[in-house]
Write a protein that holds these residues in place. Sequence first.
Motif, PDB file in Angstrom:
ATOM      1  N   GLY A   1       0.807  -1.217   0.000  1.00  0.00           N
ATOM      2  CA  GLY A   1       0.000   0.000   0.000  1.00  0.00           C
ATOM      3  C   GLY A   1       0.835   1.259   0.000  1.00  0.00           C
ATOM      4  O   GLY A   1       0.553   2.215  -0.736  1.00  0.00           O
TER       5      GLY A   1
ATOM      6  N   GLY B   1       0.480   2.765  -3.651  1.00  0.00           N
ATOM      7  CA  GLY B   1      -0.528   3.813  -3.490  1.00  0.00           C
ATOM      8  C   GLY B   1      -0.163   5.147  -4.120  1.00  0.00           C
ATOM      9  O   GLY B   1      -0.921   5.688  -4.946  1.00  0.00           O
TER      10      GLY B   1
ATOM     11  N   GLU C   1      -2.033   6.898  -7.360  1.00  0.00           N
ATOM     12  CA  GLU C   1      -2.696   8.204  -7.257  1.00  0.00           C
ATOM     13  C   GLU C   1      -2.161   9.173  -8.308  1.00  0.00           C
ATOM     14  O   GLU C   1      -2.908   9.939  -8.914  1.00  0.00           O
TER      15      GLU C   1
ATOM     16  N   LYS D   1      -7.812   6.684  -4.720  1.00  0.00           N
ATOM     17  CA  LYS D   1      -7.069   6.043  -3.628  1.00  0.00           C
ATOM     18  C   LYS D   1      -7.938   5.052  -2.848  1.00  0.00           C
ATOM     19  O   LYS D   1      -7.434   4.065  -2.307  1.00  0.00           O
TER      20      LYS D   1
ATOM     21  N   ALA E   1      -7.093   1.249  -2.180  1.00  0.00           N
ATOM     22  CA  ALA E   1      -7.097   0.771  -0.790  1.00  0.00           C
ATOM     23  C   ALA E   1      -7.905  -0.517  -0.665  1.00  0.00           C
ATOM     24  O   ALA E   1      -7.486  -1.462   0.017  1.00  0.00           O
TER      25      ALA E   1
ATOM     26  N   ASN F   1      -5.950  -3.457  -2.144  1.00  0.00           N
ATOM     27  CA  ASN F   1      -4.841  -3.808  -1.262  1.00  0.00           C
ATOM     28  C   ASN F   1      -5.335  -4.570  -0.039  1.00  0.00           C
ATOM     29  O   ASN F   1      -4.779  -5.615   0.337  1.00  0.00           O
TER      30      ASN F   1
ATOM     31  N   ALA G   1      -3.300   3.987   3.128  1.00  0.00           N
ATOM     32  CA  ALA G   1      -3.899   4.696   1.987  1.00  0.00           C
ATOM     33  C   ALA G   1      -4.296   6.127   2.332  1.00  0.00           C
ATOM     34  O   ALA G   1      -4.706   6.888   1.447  1.00  0.00           O
TER      35      ALA G   1
ATOM     36  N   THR H   1      -6.912   7.192   4.019  1.00  0.00           N
ATOM     37  CA  THR H   1      -8.330   7.385   3.769  1.00  0.00           C
ATOM     38  C   THR H   1      -9.100   7.025   5.042  1.00  0.00           C
ATOM     39  O   THR H   1      -8.510   6.847   6.106  1.00  0.00           O
TER      40      THR H   1
END
Length: 436
Positions: free
Chosen positions: A126, A130, A134, A140, A144, A147, A393, A395
């Motif tokens: 990740g 990641g 992006e 993302k 995520a 992953n 991630a 998020t």
Amino acid sequence: MSIALISGLIIAVVLIILLLAGVPIAISLGISSILAILPTLNFDAAVLTGAQRTFSGISVFTLIAIPFFILAGNIMNKGGIALRLINFAKVLTGRVPGALAHTNSIANMMFGAISGSGVAAASAMGSMIGPIAEKDGYDKDYMATVNIASAPTGLLIPPSNVLITYSLVSGGTSVAALFMAGYIPGILWGLSCMIVAFFIAKKKGYKNTKRITLSQGLKVALEAVPSLLLILIVIGGIIAGVFTATEGSVVAVVYSLVLSLFFYKTIKLKDLYNIFKESAEMTGIIVFLIGVSSIMAWVMAFTGIPSAISNSLLTLTNSPVVILLIINIVLLFVGTFMDITPAVLIFTPIFLPICQNLGMSPIQFGIMITFNLCIGTITPPVGNILFVGVKVAKTKIENVMKKLIPYYVAIYAVLLLTTYVPKVTMWLPLLMGYKK
């Protein structure tokens, strides 16, 4: 009221209370087990027997494999192997829709298998893939979910400490057979995630416009060969009978150490102290847990709890399909709030005899229970891989949960195949001659 019911209720109630109070799982297991046997034995005999069971539970040669595989995994986590596997996975995925998502899934399968940790795979992949995704216009949250969903595959694809633990608690099921049995379900899990990611990517228009030339692909593949050889050497050696799983774990340590220190030169001698320290701490936790769980296994056998549960299930229904479905539901629920190792130690003695009475091989059951509990690592409220994946991630949990639903559906479909189609797990062990 039967002794099995009384002991079972004591274990369940005391264990839940202690866990809710924040008592470590190993201590909770020990206390609940000792209290559960008191209606049958006096306190002194219960404590003395409990101590004996703890030491006998960890005095097993096969158990030595766990600390060495943990050490090998920690060396590889810090040895630059993840980057080589990601680059190799990029070559394999080419320019199909959602190429970076497929790269993530394949890299998780390879690195998770090598490191033996789904959390390590989710964190390493990740954090590396990641930012690249992006930059290339991928959402993302989409990355995520891919992953997170694919990270547990390495717990099924060997070498796997969970399967070694299951081998011990199931009464000596062949580790080599379990390793072989884990390949197809683990790969199917990863492929199911890639299929879902493919259709979502196609819908969103995620395409890789960069071409990888033949020379670039060959260069990347050659750089990844030493890392990939680790799987071939360790698993191949175990299957061929050159060495046992325990000896294979030592080979893994030596190979990964030489690779990281002298070939990739990504680890320095001064880094080894922290690597050894982390490995020792993790080993201490797992081995103590295995020792204490031996008390519970003995209490269950002594009081007849597995037989009582089996009889109760058979009074509800005599359909093997329904019984296996109930067991899967229970294990899925347990996996959402309990780590894999203690869950395997607690529920194997309960459900294995039931499944064997239904004609299921201990090898197939080992993969089934591991598969169920792996799903728990990506499911709230406690799923450690889920939360690591979200954190890496950058998020929020609520952003990924809805998008994880199609992945759950695909993974559950593979679980049902693993449960109801024996060849999914047994074909490779039978092919290699581990079971007649």
